[in-house]
Design a protein around this motif. Structure first.
Motif, short mmCIF file in Angstrom:
data_model
loop_
_atom_site.label_atom_id
_atom_site.label_comp_id
_atom_site.label_asym_id
_atom_site.label_seq_id
_atom_site.Cartn_x
_atom_site.Cartn_y
_atom_site.Cartn_z
N ASP A 27 -26.89 6.11 9.19
CA ASP A 27 -26.53 7.17 10.14
C ASP A 27 -26.21 8.47 9.40
OD1 ASP A 27 -26.86 5.44 12.24
OD2 ASP A 27 -24.73 4.98 12.46
N ALA A 54 -23.99 8.72 17.06
CA ALA A 54 -23.92 8.01 15.77
C ALA A 54 -23.97 9.00 14.61
CB ALA A 54 -25.07 7.01 15.67
N LEU A 55 -24.79 10.04 14.73
CA LEU A 55 -24.89 11.03 13.66
C LEU A 55 -23.64 11.90 13.63
CD1 LEU A 55 -28.62 12.18 13.88
CD2 LEU A 55 -27.63 10.15 12.83
#
Length: 342
Positions: free
Chosen positions: A297, A214-215
């Motif tokens: 995020d 997600a990051l």
């Protein structure tokens, strides 16, 4: 008539001369001979008037005449406009005004005009040129500071699949994107985009975020924002025009001005780069919303990077190519809150 000094080309010796302006021509008599020169204004070259210093008049044959500065001679050499300019330059009020207006003009040129011109012209660079520039840049980096990635094939493929899924779900103008992975002690945790859509992640960055997809996706969308907004080409154009502008305004100055111009150019470039970073941040945040993902995020990715930077000071922001990380985190957090509470 005016007493003057006549210097022969290639010699430091001078002869006494007499100058006279008659019927809009300059008559020059050298020594005691009856011979004289009759010169039209178009025949001679002259430097701008400087105070009451003698006027240096370069003759067609390369000889030079030094005449005292007088009203009739100055009018003949400079015309009415030259006299007006000298009077303006001699006034204290105009001098003070120029001290204020010249820096203001330079600020407008470097902070607003050059970036706008760069943005306009960068849009006309063909994609084939971007490909060539990107390939050469990546080759140079591979040779100097980048190494082969140590990530496994499975890890690389998994990340690339996620990035490809993102590209399929968003609308992009760039015709091609590819993601590459490199190891680099010099770059450390980093990601960067090349003009043709090549995006490079370092192993150090992947490991810093613990390979949390997600990051990585949020960072990837930030880099896509750089490509979509043509930031690389804009920076190239901005640097070129800034160099030309400095040369135009300051000429071939060096020495004392060299360090000042270096700092000034760096500040302008960094502010332009910071604008690019904000634009790419907001692009990533907007795309995360389109994908029904949480902009937090991106804030979390920035927070991990902040752990490397430590405390930042507002006074240093003018000399940084990126905005302060805390401001970027706050920007993403606000977007996250707005997404949850529309």
């Amino acid at each position: 008539m005016y007493q003057a000094q006549y210097y022969h080309s290639g010699s430091v010796a001078s002869s006494d001369a007499i100058c006279e302006i008659t019927d809009d021509v300059l008559i020059v008599k050298v020594g005691h001979d009856d011979e004289h020169l009759t010169l039209a204004r178009s025949d001679v070259k002259v430097k701008s008037k400087l105070g009451d210093l003698p006027r240096e008049i370069v003759l067609p044959n390369g000889d030079m005449l030094m005449c005292p500065s007088t009203g009739p001679l100055d009018n003949w050499l400079d015309g009415p406009s030259g006299a007006t300019i000298f009077r303006i330059e001699s006034k204290t009020s105009w001098l003070i005004g120029s001290v204020i207006l010249v820096p203001l003009l330079l600020y407008v040129v470097f902070a607003h005009v050059i970036p706008q011109v760069a943005i306009s012209l960068a849009a006309y660079v063909p994609y084939s040129v971007k490909q060539i520039a990107s390939d050469q840049t990546l080759s140079a980096l591979d040779y100097s500071v980048l190494d082969v990635s140590t990530l496994s094939e499975q890890e690389i493929q998994s990340m690339q699949n996620s990035f490809n899924e993102l590209l399929e779900q968003i609308s992009t103008k760039n015709p091609r994107y590819r993601v590459m992975f490199r190891a680099s002690e010099s770059f450390g945790p980093n990601a960067f985009a090349l003009p043709d859509g090549t995006i490079v992640f370092t192993d150090e960055l992947v490991n810093l975020v613990d390979k949390e997809q997600a990051l990585l996706d949020a960072i990837f969308l930030h880099e896509v924002g750089h490509v979509e907004n043509n930031h690389s080409m804009q920076l190239v154009a901005e640097s070129l025009f800034a160099t030309l502008a400095i040369s135009y305004f300051f000429g071939d100055l060096s020495g004392a001005l060299e360090s000042f111009l270096g700092v000034g150019s760096s500040v302008v470039h960094n502010q332009f780069s910071q604008a690019h970073e904000w634009e790419s941040d907001n692009y990533a945040i907007a795309q995360l919303r389109v994908l029904n993902r949480d902009p937090a995020d991106f804030a979390n990715a920035m927070r991990v990077l902040q752990s490397l930077v430590g405390n930042e000071h507002e006074a240093n922001s003018w000399f940084q190519s990126h905005p302060m990380i805390q401001k970027r985190i706050d920007n993403a957090k606000r977007a996250s809150e707005e997404s949850r509470n529309p």
